[in-house]
Design a protein around this motif. Structure first.
Motif: not given
Length: 497
Positions: A276-281, A417-426
């Motif tokens: 739901m969001g094509e791997h944004r989560v 502590r949340i760091d959105p720059s560490l988001l990764s699709p895989d």
């Protein structure tokens, strides 16, 4: 001064005393803020189970919004829901007055295109009816994907059956491993070429907006077999969310979930959130030995396994006692990542601009109201990184425990502590790190999560015996000052320069 608030406790205790008999009738009223609201479903919030011993009592409000409901002494929270209105979980302290619901303008149905893929050497074993119950049941008290998504969306999302297709393949003989999943998914897609998706295509898969995009809202391919997430046997298949290029148009990809028929509910909704969001989560967990991710406090981490009564990796079925009560997504995942922020207004956020704040935080599982449900402060050490505070209560699907454990740290204030720059699709990189209120406490013995994944199940800050009301992480410090009978917490935070 640290104390527990008495505000609201007297009314709550009086009401609970009135319900001390084996069964007592509660008479209440649900309104839209002014007038009675008809057709609202009201029932006690109890531990969801895949096959509950009995349905909870259910009342539907009349034309004046009134209802009568038989309750047991342990019933202290009501689920209140009506399509087109924001679902709420209402604690006993608020039952004496009218219960007000707010409209939910974004309510919609999302359809699942189910493909049962059998093999000539291995047919399905789970009956169609049992699979439909696990995915689509909306009966109160049932642990199903539809009930879970309706709850965490606060009434905005109704999951429904679109198509139920059965296919049989001789092209993929055993042994079938994870390396073969993409090929099997492409085989299914080839057979869907030219299909009229019709009511299975109601929304934009990437953004969640209500407009068709030429893709099924949800495409779930379900094969026979055991779930590798529980057996740890590479001969079994692991549930996965994929973005697969169409065999007839390689420039377009369809999101889909590939899983076995014995996979637990937590794995199903975890993979659904990826799609739901094509791997944004993102996945929030790291290697099994890393203790400080999100643990049990997010569906995208070990929370997908919440509700874990015993360890039996070599034998099933697993759905009844494993992962049947998955955690809610954290405020960050629910608000900012899910469908790329489409449901952002389901969580009331306060972004603190200064160096200090004090106030009440409401449970994030409730319908948004006057109090913030998510408080954030920037981390001055790195641009874009921030601290997150939210209140979690063991209501709804978050009633699930591991091995029946409960005690200090199992509910209250969650700080991360949340760091959105560490988001990764895989390639998970640990964008969310929960602060442990009881550091050094031993991880529990069996039953424990797959590969002994860290639980952090006592990470909440709270008041009371054995609890820890204070904490610090880098420049941020916080203290729980009060709690009230509605589940709120008054918190003081400060940020050092």
């Amino acid at each position: 001064m640290t104390r527990r608030s008495s505000r609201g406790f007297g009314a709550a205790l009086g009401l609970l005393a009135a319900l001390a008999s084996p069964a007592a009738t509660l008479e209440g009223r649900v309104t839209d803020g002014r007038r009675g609201l008809a057709g609202v479903r009201v029932y006690p919030d109890r531990q969801p189970r895949v096959s509950p011993a009995a349905d909870p009592p259910l009342a539907v409000t009349d034309g004046e919004g009134r209802f009568h409901l038989d309750l047991e002494p342990g019933d202290t929270v009501l689920a209140v829901e009506k399509d087109g209105w924001r679902r709420d979980l209402v604690p006993a302290a608020e039952w004496r007055g009218d219960i007000a619901l707010s409209p939910e303008p974004r309510h919609r149905q999302e359809a699942v295109f189910v493909v049962r893929l059998d093999f000539t050497d291995e047919p399905s074993k789970l009956p169609d009816g049992a699979l439909r119950e696990l995915i689509f049941s909306r009966r109160p008290g049932v642990a199903s994907a539809a009930n879970y998504l309706y709850e965490v969306s606060k009434g905005a999302l109704s999951l429904v059956e679109g198509r139920f297709l059965k296919l049989r393949s001789a092209d993929h003989p055993a042994p079938r491993t994870d390396a073969h999943k993409l090929g099997m998914a492409e085989w299914v897609l080839e057979r869907l070429q030219g299909e009229d998706l019709g009511a299975c295509d109601r929304l934009d898969n990437r953004t969640g907006a209500r407009r068709s995009d030429g893709k099924p809202d949800h495409l779930w391919i379900i094969t026979p077999g055991k779930p590798q997430s529980l057996t740890a046997d590479e001969a079994d298949l692991k549930a996965v969310s994929l973005l697969v290029p169409l065999p007839w148009d390689r420039g377009h990809r369809w999101p889909l979930i590939f899983m076995t028929e014995q996979v637990p509910l937590g794995n199903i909704v975890h993979e659904a959130f990826h799609a739901m969001g094509e791997h944004r989560v993102d996945d929030l967990y790291l290697d099994c030995g890393d203790p400080l991710t999100a643990g049990i406090w997010d569906l995208m981490d070990a929370g997908q396994y919440r509700g874990w009564d015993r360890s039996h990796p070599g034998e099933g079925p697993w759905v009844e006692d494993t992962g049947y009560s998955p955690s809610h997504p954290s405020a960050w995942v629910r608000s900012e990542l899910w469908y790329r922020g489409h449901f952002r207004d389901q969580v009331r956020r306060l972004a603190v601009k200064g160096r200090a704040w004090e106030g009440w935080i409401a449970p994030v599982s409730r319908a948004p109201g006057a109090d913030p449900q998510w408080v954030t402060l920037p981390d001055p050490r790195k641009k874009g990184r921030f601290f997150s505070l939210e209140v979690r209560r063991p209501w709804g699907f978050e009633r699930g425990r591991v091995g029946g454990r409960f005690g200090p740290g199992h509910e209250g204030l969650i700080v991360a502590r949340i760091d959105p720059s560490l988001l990764s699709p895989d390639d998970p990189r640990g964008p969310m790190r929960v602060v442990d209120a009881h550091p050094g406490s031993p991880e529990p013995p069996k039953p424990h999560f797959p590969c002994r994944r860290w639980e952090l199940d006592d990470a909440a800050f709270n008041l009371g015996p054995g609890e820890n009301p204070k904490g610090r992480a880098g420049p941020l410090s916080w203290q729980v000052l009060e709690t009230d009978a509605s589940g709120r917490m008054r918190v003081r935070v400060s940020l050092r320069r």
